[in-house]
Design a protein around this motif. Structure first.
Motif, short mmCIF file in Angstrom:
data_model
loop_
_atom_site.label_atom_id
_atom_site.label_comp_id
_atom_site.label_asym_id
_atom_site.label_seq_id
_atom_site.Cartn_x
_atom_site.Cartn_y
_atom_site.Cartn_z
N ALA A 144 0.81 -1.21 0.00
CA ALA A 144 0.00 0.00 0.00
C ALA A 144 0.85 1.27 0.00
CB ALA A 144 -0.94 0.02 1.20
N ILE A 145 2.11 1.17 0.37
CA ILE A 145 2.99 2.34 0.40
C ILE A 145 3.88 2.30 -0.83
CG2 ILE A 145 4.77 3.58 1.68
CD1 ILE A 145 2.09 3.45 3.15
N GLU A 146 3.86 3.37 -1.60
CA GLU A 146 4.70 3.49 -2.79
C GLU A 146 5.64 4.67 -2.59
OE1 GLU A 146 2.01 4.00 -6.07
OE2 GLU A 146 1.23 1.96 -5.91
N MET A 147 6.89 4.45 -2.90
CA MET A 147 7.89 5.51 -2.79
C MET A 147 8.12 6.15 -4.15
SD MET A 147 8.72 5.62 0.40
CE MET A 147 10.11 6.73 0.34
N LYS A 148 8.10 7.46 -4.18
CA LYS A 148 8.46 8.23 -5.37
C LYS A 148 9.54 9.21 -4.92
CE LYS A 148 3.99 7.63 -7.52
NZ LYS A 148 2.71 8.21 -7.87
N GLY A 149 10.80 8.80 -5.16
CA GLY A 149 11.91 9.56 -4.63
C GLY A 149 11.94 9.39 -3.12
N ASP A 150 11.97 10.49 -2.39
CA ASP A 150 11.96 10.45 -0.93
C ASP A 150 10.56 10.59 -0.35
OD1 ASP A 150 14.69 10.21 -0.88
OD2 ASP A 150 15.07 12.34 -0.63
N ILE A 151 9.56 10.58 -1.20
CA ILE A 151 8.19 10.81 -0.74
C ILE A 151 7.39 9.50 -0.83
CG2 ILE A 151 6.06 12.11 -1.12
CD1 ILE A 151 7.81 14.33 -2.32
N ALA A 152 6.69 9.18 0.26
CA ALA A 152 5.85 7.99 0.30
C ALA A 152 4.40 8.38 0.02
CB ALA A 152 5.95 7.32 1.67
N PHE A 153 3.74 7.54 -0.76
CA PHE A 153 2.33 7.74 -1.08
C PHE A 153 1.55 6.49 -0.69
CE2 PHE A 153 4.58 10.54 -3.92
CZ PHE A 153 3.80 11.69 -3.92
N VAL A 154 0.33 6.67 -0.22
CA VAL A 154 -0.53 5.53 0.10
C VAL A 154 -1.35 5.20 -1.15
CG1 VAL A 154 -2.42 4.69 1.54
CG2 VAL A 154 -0.67 6.17 2.53
N ASN A 155 -1.21 3.98 -1.60
CA ASN A 155 -1.99 3.49 -2.74
C ASN A 155 -3.33 3.01 -2.18
OD1 ASN A 155 -3.21 1.92 -4.71
ND2 ASN A 155 -1.27 1.12 -5.48
N CYS A 204 0.77 1.98 8.80
CA CYS A 204 1.59 2.99 8.13
C CYS A 204 1.69 4.25 8.99
CB CYS A 204 1.03 3.32 6.75
SG CYS A 204 -0.66 3.93 6.78
N VAL A 205 0.65 4.51 9.78
CA VAL A 205 0.65 5.70 10.63
C VAL A 205 1.77 5.58 11.67
CG1 VAL A 205 -0.69 7.02 12.31
CG2 VAL A 205 -1.81 6.09 10.29
N THR A 206 1.87 4.42 12.32
CA THR A 206 2.92 4.24 13.33
C THR A 206 4.29 4.06 12.70
OG1 THR A 206 2.56 1.86 13.43
CG2 THR A 206 1.32 3.21 14.98
N GLY A 207 4.33 3.64 11.43
CA GLY A 207 5.60 3.39 10.78
C GLY A 207 6.21 4.58 10.08
N CYS A 208 5.47 5.66 9.94
CA CYS A 208 5.97 6.82 9.21
C CYS A 208 6.92 7.63 10.10
CB CYS A 208 4.80 7.70 8.75
SG CYS A 208 5.35 9.18 7.87
N PRO A 209 8.21 7.70 9.75
CA PRO A 209 9.16 8.43 10.59
C PRO A 209 8.88 9.93 10.64
CG PRO A 209 10.22 7.71 8.56
CD PRO A 209 8.84 7.11 8.57
N ALA A 210 8.23 10.46 9.62
CA ALA A 210 7.93 11.90 9.59
C ALA A 210 6.56 12.20 10.22
CB ALA A 210 7.95 12.41 8.15
N ALA A 249 3.71 11.80 9.00
CA ALA A 249 2.98 12.55 7.98
C ALA A 249 1.71 11.85 7.51
CB ALA A 249 3.90 12.82 6.79
N ILE A 250 1.43 10.67 8.03
CA ILE A 250 0.26 9.92 7.60
C ILE A 250 -0.77 9.91 8.72
CG2 ILE A 250 -0.62 7.68 6.82
CD1 ILE A 250 2.18 7.05 5.80
N LYS A 251 -2.02 10.08 8.35
CA LYS A 251 -3.09 9.95 9.34
C LYS A 251 -4.22 9.17 8.72
CE LYS A 251 -5.62 14.14 8.23
NZ LYS A 251 -6.28 15.30 8.70
N LEU A 252 -4.97 8.49 9.56
CA LEU A 252 -6.15 7.79 9.09
C LEU A 252 -7.30 8.78 9.04
CD1 LEU A 252 -6.01 4.40 11.01
CD2 LEU A 252 -5.53 4.82 8.62
N VAL A 253 -8.10 8.66 8.02
CA VAL A 253 -9.26 9.53 7.86
C VAL A 253 -10.48 8.75 8.35
CG1 VAL A 253 -10.68 10.81 6.22
CG2 VAL A 253 -8.20 10.71 5.91
N GLU A 254 -11.22 9.34 9.27
CA GLU A 254 -12.38 8.68 9.82
C GLU A 254 -13.47 8.52 8.76
OE1 GLU A 254 -15.52 9.29 13.48
OE2 GLU A 254 -13.59 10.29 13.56
N ARG A 255 -14.07 7.36 8.74
CA ARG A 255 -15.15 7.12 7.80
C ARG A 255 -16.41 7.84 8.26
NH1 ARG A 255 -14.81 0.76 6.24
NH2 ARG A 255 -12.61 0.76 5.71
#
Length: 167
Positions: free
Chosen positions: A3-14, A24-30, A32-38
């Motif tokens: 689900a995580i794709e790297m483009k250069g130094d930037i990670a994107f959630v597929n 991915c939220v706990t694994g992101c060193p920056a 920068a990821i948050k879960l969006v509430e449904r």
């Protein structure tokens, strides 16, 4: 999970691959990821198997998953295999989750020892690790052979083990 794709130094959630587990939220060193509430909160499935099937169905991947002969298996094992080497914070989190699972197995064994279902001399910490490691190995083998026989064999061996230590 891919689900995580790297483009250069930037990670994107597929979003097509994301199952919504939140690791991915706990694994992101920056951070920068948050879960969006449904907007609509779905009903909570009764079992892990039902939850996995529901997530795959919501993502439109359940049919392909089943057609490829896959079975519902351990998401923690999958994440550990695929991502533990990519991020130290995530690796530590996965290690803690696994240790928690082993502790839960040990607690069940302690209950069984108290009600004399298993011998008082059994080392429940070692037995809990044996069960967890055997279970994860059976799941890994199930993936390779695309059937449930490795799990059935594990369950049979484990049942035999507990029957023999009672004697």
């Amino acid at each position: 999970m891919k689900a995580i794709e790297m483009k250069g130094d930037i990670a994107f959630v597929n979003t097509k691959e994301c199952i919504g587990c939140g690791l991915c939220v706990t694994g992101c060193p920056a951070e920068a990821i948050k879960l969006v509430e449904r907007k609509q909160i779905p009903s909570i499935p009764a079992t892990v198997r039902e939850m996995g099937a529901k997530v795959l169905q919501e993502k439109g991947r359940l049919d392909a998953f089943q057609q490829n002969g896959h079975t519902m298996d351990c998401p923690i094992g999958n994440l550990s295999l695929e991502l533990a080497g990519t991020n130290e914070r995530l690796r530590v989190h996965l290690k803690d989750v696994i240790e928690s699972l082993i502790a839960q197995i040990e607690a069940c064994l302690e209950d069984a020892r108290r009600d004399k279902s298993i011998p008082a001399s059994l080392n429940t910490a070692d037995a809990a690790r044996l069960i967890f490691y055997g279970f994860e190995g059976a799941i890994l083998h199930m993936k390779v052979v695309k059937n449930i026989e490795p799990f059935r064999a594990f369950r049979s061996y484990l049942t035999g083990y507990f029957e023999n230590i009672k004697a």
